[in-house]
Motif scaffolding. Structure first.
Motif, PDB file in Angstrom:
ATOM      1  N   UNK A 199       0.833  -1.202   0.000  1.00 33.84           N
ATOM      2  CA  UNK A 199       0.000   0.000   0.000  1.00 33.84           C
ATOM      3  C   UNK A 199       0.860   1.241   0.000  1.00 33.84           C
ATOM      4  N   UNK A 200       1.932   1.230   0.776  1.00 34.00           N
ATOM      5  CA  UNK A 200       2.856   2.368   0.817  1.00 34.00           C
ATOM      6  C   UNK A 200       3.455   2.599  -0.561  1.00 34.00           C
ATOM      7  N   UNK A 201       3.954   1.514  -1.190  1.00 31.35           N
ATOM      8  CA  UNK A 201       4.616   1.670  -2.483  1.00 31.35           C
ATOM      9  C   UNK A 201       3.651   2.251  -3.514  1.00 31.35           C
ATOM     10  N   UNK A 202       2.427   1.688  -3.540  1.00 27.18           N
ATOM     11  CA  UNK A 202       1.510   2.158  -4.585  1.00 27.18           C
ATOM     12  C   UNK A 202       0.820   3.443  -4.198  1.00 27.18           C
ATOM     13  N   UNK A 203       0.824   3.787  -2.907  1.00 26.45           N
ATOM     14  CA  UNK A 203       0.278   5.091  -2.531  1.00 26.45           C
ATOM     15  C   UNK A 203       1.181   6.209  -3.048  1.00 26.45           C
ATOM     16  N   UNK A 204       2.506   5.997  -3.029  1.00 27.80           N
ATOM     17  CA  UNK A 204       3.384   7.040  -3.578  1.00 27.80           C
ATOM     18  C   UNK A 204       3.073   7.225  -5.068  1.00 27.80           C
ATOM     19  N   UNK A 205       2.839   6.106  -5.772  1.00 32.54           N
ATOM     20  CA  UNK A 205       2.513   6.172  -7.197  1.00 32.54           C
ATOM     21  C   UNK A 205       1.196   6.909  -7.399  1.00 32.54           C
ATOM     22  N   UNK A 258     -17.668 -11.349   2.251  1.00 38.66           N
ATOM     23  CA  UNK A 258     -16.369 -11.108   1.619  1.00 38.66           C
ATOM     24  C   UNK A 258     -16.325  -9.722   0.987  1.00 38.66           C
ATOM     25  N   UNK A 259     -17.505  -9.082   0.807  1.00 40.95           N
ATOM     26  CA  UNK A 259     -17.517  -7.731   0.251  1.00 40.95           C
ATOM     27  C   UNK A 259     -16.926  -6.710   1.220  1.00 40.95           C
ATOM     28  N   UNK A 260     -16.936  -7.032   2.531  1.00 42.83           N
ATOM     29  CA  UNK A 260     -16.498  -6.074   3.549  1.00 42.83           C
ATOM     30  C   UNK A 260     -15.149  -5.451   3.277  1.00 42.83           C
ATOM     31  N   UNK A 261     -14.090  -6.262   3.095  1.00 44.13           N
ATOM     32  CA  UNK A 261     -12.777  -5.672   2.828  1.00 44.13           C
ATOM     33  C   UNK A 261     -12.765  -4.753   1.615  1.00 44.13           C
ATOM     34  N   UNK A 280      -4.614   6.265   9.124  1.00 44.03           N
ATOM     35  CA  UNK A 280      -5.642   7.218   9.561  1.00 44.03           C
ATOM     36  C   UNK A 280      -6.848   7.184   8.634  1.00 44.03           C
ATOM     37  N   UNK A 281      -6.626   6.885   7.365  1.00 47.69           N
ATOM     38  CA  UNK A 281      -7.785   6.761   6.476  1.00 47.69           C
ATOM     39  C   UNK A 281      -8.633   5.569   6.901  1.00 47.69           C
ATOM     40  N   UNK A 282      -7.960   4.464   7.261  1.00 51.47           N
ATOM     41  CA  UNK A 282      -8.706   3.279   7.699  1.00 51.47           C
ATOM     42  C   UNK A 282      -9.456   3.579   8.994  1.00 51.47           C
ATOM     43  N   UNK A 283      -8.802   4.297   9.922  1.00 52.75           N
ATOM     44  CA  UNK A 283      -9.463   4.604  11.194  1.00 52.75           C
ATOM     45  C   UNK A 283     -10.651   5.533  10.959  1.00 52.75           C
ATOM     46  N   UNK A 284     -10.438   6.557  10.127  1.00 48.76           N
ATOM     47  CA  UNK A 284     -11.526   7.484   9.823  1.00 48.76           C
ATOM     48  C   UNK A 284     -12.694   6.770   9.179  1.00 48.76           C
ATOM     49  N   UNK A 285     -12.397   5.875   8.231  1.00 48.02           N
ATOM     50  CA  UNK A 285     -13.467   5.133   7.557  1.00 48.02           C
ATOM     51  C   UNK A 285     -14.200   4.244   8.550  1.00 48.02           C
ATOM     52  N   UNK A 286     -13.447   3.641   9.499  1.00 46.00           N
ATOM     53  CA  UNK A 286     -14.073   2.732  10.450  1.00 46.00           C
ATOM     54  C   UNK A 286     -14.946   3.481  11.452  1.00 46.00           C
ATOM     55  N   UNK A 287     -14.469   4.636  11.909  1.00 49.03           N
ATOM     56  CA  UNK A 287     -15.196   5.319  12.971  1.00 49.03           C
ATOM     57  C   UNK A 287     -16.342   6.179  12.452  1.00 49.03           C
ATOM     58  N   UNK A 299     -12.300   0.659  -0.593  1.00 51.59           N
ATOM     59  CA  UNK A 299     -12.803   1.777  -1.397  1.00 51.59           C
ATOM     60  C   UNK A 299     -12.865   3.054  -0.562  1.00 51.59           C
ATOM     61  N   UNK A 300     -13.361   2.928   0.683  1.00 51.68           N
ATOM     62  CA  UNK A 300     -13.461   4.120   1.539  1.00 51.68           C
ATOM     63  C   UNK A 300     -12.082   4.677   1.849  1.00 51.68           C
ATOM     64  N   UNK A 301     -11.106   3.767   2.080  1.00 55.58           N
ATOM     65  CA  UNK A 301      -9.739   4.228   2.345  1.00 55.58           C
ATOM     66  C   UNK A 301      -9.208   4.992   1.132  1.00 55.58           C
TER      67      UNK A 301
END
Lengths: 334, 171
Positions: free
Chosen positions: A23-29, A274-277, A252-259, A282-284
């Motif tokens: 995720x880190x590698x492709x987030x920079x992209x 299985x749709x959950x992840x 923080x995106x995951x936490x924000x999406x969760x809360x 998508x929200x992240x």
């Protein structure tokens, strides 16, 4: 001990870590391409089909860079600091639920690593120790710019942690539990961003400051501090700081999406768990886009204004929000 | 039980070693870091005792807030290296004496309790959900309401004091 259970935990932990690292590698992209579009450029598109191997190329380049350790640096701390920075970023995702249960080979497997009854407190605890790596990197470099960057970031993170913690109280009060699974379950029809619009905004602003992203990236302000706390780092050590920043963005995106955005909940998630992840992913992605968008749009704040904003606007607002939520909950008997 | 006991032994060694290193280190930043390690091991002790709430609060408050401020002050004052000459020469003997008294007292209490009640209770004997957030909240707001309120008033006074002290004298 149930060995299958241990195996299950190990697999899930490895999957979360792999998610963070790729995720880190492709987030920079993602960031470079999105920024380029916003600035009417094309962005990196040479390595592989439309630039998809760019993160790999960057990684190989960083491995071959020379590692420098300044002569006057405090060597053990200088070497440890990047690791201390990455560690909290990687472990904070352990309590985020990715879905309910799925059945694999007749075995019920929960789609989260752990569901502790103090999940939100765990988030605050990990967020509060994440400042150490940056402060120690700044101090151990024995460089005045790095030192200023480290000091700025510790002051900034302490100040915004308060607002961040208070913003998390709203969802806890409404859900009546500190377990993140419980909070997600409590958002069944209506997301908490509807009940807690002010809390969600405070959380988002404070979390941008927590991860030192633009417009709150004072600790590494290039014009004033060359590169702030990681000015003296090169090669893979620099890559670790870079990684920590981007993994924290994901976290923080995951936490924000969760809360606030219903976590893994979405249409048909009860029938097809299985749709959950995918919903959470998508929200992240949406929240990450907002972070990149902010970086492309807003200029950096001045440091004194940043502190004044944190203490004089965000903190009272967060306190008022907690007070209001509590009063309303008591009045309607929630 | 045995795995818990082994874990406890390792943690105890880490806790005592980090506390000693904290005292003996001549560099204030290293001392602060050893203290952070010590706080972290104490948080794990709380986890072993089945109280995740206390563990998380320990990490957040001590390791996350107080020690960050300590480090901040040490760095901003630039007083990493302790001076070799001691400014308070009477402090060391008194500190050693008081430390020994505390140690003897603790040992005495543990042993006398041990003789009265047999072996100290196993930490597994606490009920599950012991020291859960809800329990602590109920206890604080019922049984210990007055001390709780007094503490909050004290903290408020401290906050106001800090604001008054840092106010610009000229204006």
């Amino acid at each position: 001990m149930d060995y299958l259970l241990i195996l299950e935990w190990i697999v899930k932990a490895v999957v979360i870590l792999l998610f963070c690292v790729t995720g880190f590698a492709y987030l920079t992209f993602y960031e470079r391409r999105a920024l380029a579009r916003m600035q009417v450029r094309i962005g990196p598109n040479r390595a592989g089909p439309s630039g998809w191997f760019q993160p790999v190329a960057d990684g190989i380049k960083l491995i071959f860079k020379e590692e420098l350790i300044p002569g006057q640096a405090y060597k053990p701390v200088f070497i440890l600091a990047p690791m201390i920075t990455v560690f909290p970023a990687l472990v904070i995702l352990a309590v985020i639920p990715w879905g309910a249960y799925i059945t694999v080979f007749g075995r019920q497997i929960p789609l989260y690593l752990t569901d502790i009854n103090v999940g939100v407190l765990y988030l605050i605890a990990i967020a509060s120790i994440s400042v150490y790596g940056i402060v120690l990197a700044g101090w151990s470099s024995n460089n005045k710019y790095a030192m200023m960057g480290g000091l700025r970031s510790s002051a900034q993170m302490i100040s915004y942690e308060l607002a961040l913690g208070l913003a998390l109280i709203g969802p806890i009060l409404i859900a009546g539990t500190m377990s993140l699974m419980g909070i997600v379950e409590a958002q069944d029809p209506i997301w908490f961003i509807v009940y807690q619009p002010i809390g969600a905004i405070i959380f988002f602003v404070a979390s941008v400051a927590e991860v030192n992203r633009a417009p709150f990236d004072m600790p590494e302000a290039e014009q004033e501090l060359t590169a702030g706390y990681h000015a003296e780092y090169s090669g893979m050590k620099f890559a670790l700081f870079f990684m920590a920043e981007y993994v924290k963005m994901i976290a923080i995106s995951a936490i924000g999406a969760t809360l606030f955005l219903g976590g893994f909940r979405g249409p048909f998630v009860d029938q097809v768990p299985i749709l959950g992840p995918f919903y959470l992913f998508f929200k992240i992605m949406v929240l990450l886009f907002v972070l990149i968008w902010l970086r492309a749009t807003l200029p950096r704040l001045r440091y004194d204004r940043l502190m004044a904003f944190g203490w004089k606007i965000l903190l009272p607002l967060a306190l008022a929000n907690v007070f209001l939520t509590a009063v309303v909950l008591v009045l309607i008997g929630g | 039980m045995t795995s818990d006991f082994l874990l406890f032994l390792v943690l105890a060694v880490v806790a005592v070693a980090s506390a000693l290193s904290m005292l003996l280190s001549r560099n204030a930043v290293y001392s602060a870091l050893f203290l952070v390690i010590n706080f972290a091991t104490i948080a794990v002790f709380f986890l072993l005792l089945g109280s995740p709430f206390l563990a998380m609060v320990q990490v957040t408050v001590y390791a996350g807030a107080i020690m960050v401020l300590f480090l901040f002050i040490i760095m901003i004052l630039g007083t990493e290296q302790l001076r070799q000459d001691e400014t308070l020469p009477w402090q060391r003997p008194i500190a050693i004496f008081l430390g020994v008294v505390l140690l003897v007292e603790t040992g005495f209490i543990i042993y006398s309790l041990g003789f009265q009640q047999g072996i100290l209770p196993d930490f597994r004997s606490f009920a599950s959900g012991y020291a859960s957030p809800a329990d602590i909240g109920i206890l604080l707001f019922n049984e210990y309401l007055l001390p709780f309120e007094i503490t909050s008033v004290l903290l408020l006074v401290a906050i106001i004091g800090a604001i008054v002290l840092t106010k610009d004298q000229k204006s």
